[in-house]
Design an enzyme around this catalytic site. Sequence first.
Site, PDB file in Angstrom:
ATOM      1  N   GLU A  24      17.409  75.151  19.308  1.00  0.00           N
ATOM      2  CA  GLU A  24      18.482  74.506  20.048  1.00  0.00           C
ATOM      3  C   GLU A  24      18.558  74.981  21.501  1.00  0.00           C
ATOM      4  O   GLU A  24      18.785  74.180  22.417  1.00  0.00           O
ATOM      5  CB  GLU A  24      19.820  74.749  19.353  1.00  0.00           C
ATOM      6  CG  GLU A  24      19.978  74.050  18.017  1.00  0.00           C
ATOM      7  CD  GLU A  24      19.380  74.814  16.855  1.00  0.00           C
ATOM      8  OE1 GLU A  24      19.453  74.319  15.707  1.00  0.00           O
ATOM      9  OE2 GLU A  24      18.851  75.935  17.083  1.00  0.00           O
ATOM     10  N   LYS A  71       7.208  70.553  -1.388  1.00  0.00           N
ATOM     11  CA  LYS A  71       8.610  70.136  -1.370  1.00  0.00           C
ATOM     12  C   LYS A  71       8.839  69.081  -2.451  1.00  0.00           C
ATOM     13  O   LYS A  71       8.022  68.197  -2.659  1.00  0.00           O
ATOM     14  CB  LYS A  71       8.990  69.566  -0.001  1.00  0.00           C
ATOM     15  CG  LYS A  71       8.968  70.576   1.123  1.00  0.00           C
ATOM     16  CD  LYS A  71       9.451  69.997   2.442  1.00  0.00           C
ATOM     17  CE  LYS A  71      10.952  69.985   2.497  1.00  0.00           C
ATOM     18  NZ  LYS A  71      11.480  69.767   3.870  1.00  0.00           N
ATOM     19  N   ARG A 117      24.502  77.411  18.782  1.00  0.00           N
ATOM     20  CA  ARG A 117      23.364  78.331  18.920  1.00  0.00           C
ATOM     21  C   ARG A 117      22.781  78.315  20.335  1.00  0.00           C
ATOM     22  O   ARG A 117      21.890  79.111  20.643  1.00  0.00           O
ATOM     23  CB  ARG A 117      22.286  77.957  17.903  1.00  0.00           C
ATOM     24  CG  ARG A 117      22.734  78.162  16.458  1.00  0.00           C
ATOM     25  CD  ARG A 117      21.919  77.339  15.464  1.00  0.00           C
ATOM     26  NE  ARG A 117      20.523  77.712  15.407  1.00  0.00           N
ATOM     27  CZ  ARG A 117      20.014  78.600  14.547  1.00  0.00           C
ATOM     28  NH1 ARG A 117      20.809  79.199  13.690  1.00  0.00           N
ATOM     29  NH2 ARG A 117      18.732  78.866  14.549  1.00  0.00           N
TER      30      ARG A 117
END
Length: 622
Positions: free
Chosen positions: A366, A281, A394
């Site tokens: 979630e 990253k 969600r």
Amino acid sequence: MPLQERFLEILRKDSNTLSDDDYNALEELAQVIRDRILKVVSQNGGHLSSTLGAVELIIGMHSVFDCPNDPFIFDVSHQAYAHKLLTGRWDSFETLRQLNGISGFTKPSESAQDYFIAGHSSTSISLGVGAAKSFWLKKLQNTPIILIGDGAMSAGLTYESLNELGDRKYPMVIILNDNEMSIAKPIGAISKYLSQIVAGKFVQGIKSIISKRIDNMPNATYLAKRFEESIKLITPGILFEELGLEYIGPIDGHNLKEIITAFNIAKSTRKPIVVHAQTLKGKGYSPAEGHLEHWHGVGPFDLAKSEPSSKSNIPSPTSTFAQTLLDYAKEDPLIVGITAAMPSGTGLDKLIDYDPHRFWDVAIAEAHAVTQASALAKEGFKPFVAIYSTFLQRAFDQLIHDVAILKTPVKFAIDRAGIVGEDGETHQGAFDIAYLNMIPNFTIFAPRDLATLSLAVAFAKDFSLSPCAFRYPRKSFKLKENIFTPTPFCYGKLEILKESQGEILLLGFGNGVGRAYDCLLELESKNLSAALVDLRFIKPLDTESLLELSQRHSKWFVFSDSAKIGGVGEILCAFIQSHNLHCTIHSFEFEDAFIPHGKVEEIEAQLKLDTKTLTKRILTLI
């Protein structure tokens, strides 16, 4: 300037015939793309570390596969900036995330080479299965190309789609961007060697020939299977192999030769195959390199100093919520907290640091966050679920089935409610009021400023009648501090902030109170008097107070950062109708359309929700 033609020429070549000079040029292209991303994101803000880490993978995809015939499907497409730059958006990239500019995510209306919109995680493989089925039904040889990573493998939808794909065996290439170096790191070298052998053309060919000839040879079948299983046991591909997918990797996700070789092998299999690439990253910008969450999404920043271009001394709603909850958690051991892959975004990282046994990041899950919170509440704890408005969508079934039916007192702290700005349609927090209000047993309330946000946390922690939810904006409340004295929340009670004998009543909910107050000042500058009310609760409504207000004020104007359909205005309309009141009501909520990306102030002006436009609308209506 357009992307140099020499780079595009190389990308158009047969990727099996690239020379060392070609690879050198592609490495130069990777640096040119990184420089462009850094320049624009430092000016505009945007997602940074993940998209920097995916540059070589995306160059490899464009070199080997035929986009858009082989559709590129990005999971959480903030990784896709390099793709935008390679598909005719080099110049327009300057407008990234700006009003009327290009989106920070893939968007089919922006380019035919963007297959799907993707602002939420873990949809890519499911989309790929749907695309693969359609190609099979149409008798086409097209292959979906998936780029997934950035935690998307932690969500259930990914495994639901992998489960079917492993059974159906549709051709698909899944590129796993492992940018946290978390999969099979200890045995990466051995795994790479064995995986390249097992997935190479020679071995794949041998496996294909043998599989056709050993149906009547049980001993050979047994030995062959045992040999393959013994290899799987020491490779990180065992999960995918057991699900019925081929596997290559891990490969170096920044080595273009290795990437293009692996992609060509994957392309030739005509099977569902995972290419596992390890990337860094923030690659190419040292301050952002590594697993540093604060470089995931950034505002404008100084490239040289690696610091934000502007700093505010005013606490954000997120930090106020987190600090308040931390203070109470130190006093009350029953307070626990859950977030779904957004610890710093919701402020829960402070509490996880304080006590990781009481506060958890459950990854991009979630639904799981909501359901486990209900069990914690049933066992006597006080669970706070801190999730963005757009992501709580969600877990809609879990809100009903696992929380509301049993009335478990889960506390939902809904961050990023209302207009969030540059992330656009997929992230605007417009719908939480509408989808929560329809659920029985929910209590819904909202603070109007930072002081009452702290009071909202205090109310929620001790509220045990039902599940409750309170919402607050991303960057700041419109209502500044110390304009109105903060008072504790009283269940189901509104607060009259300014009395008036005139017919105009301004009713604000949450951040809408600040918008209503700004309109009040404009009206007063025109010698018009209005009353101002902070509704505080919309479920339940303060019936008694609203009936009293209806006797004095006949023209009601509603302010809330939420969708008009199913929003606060409709809730109050139903109240007026059910009590046969002689009041007119007008709602200044979001119209029936998805809200585009851009700076919050610009979006408000476009939606005609800026103060001057709202005041003109009120004057016209009265």
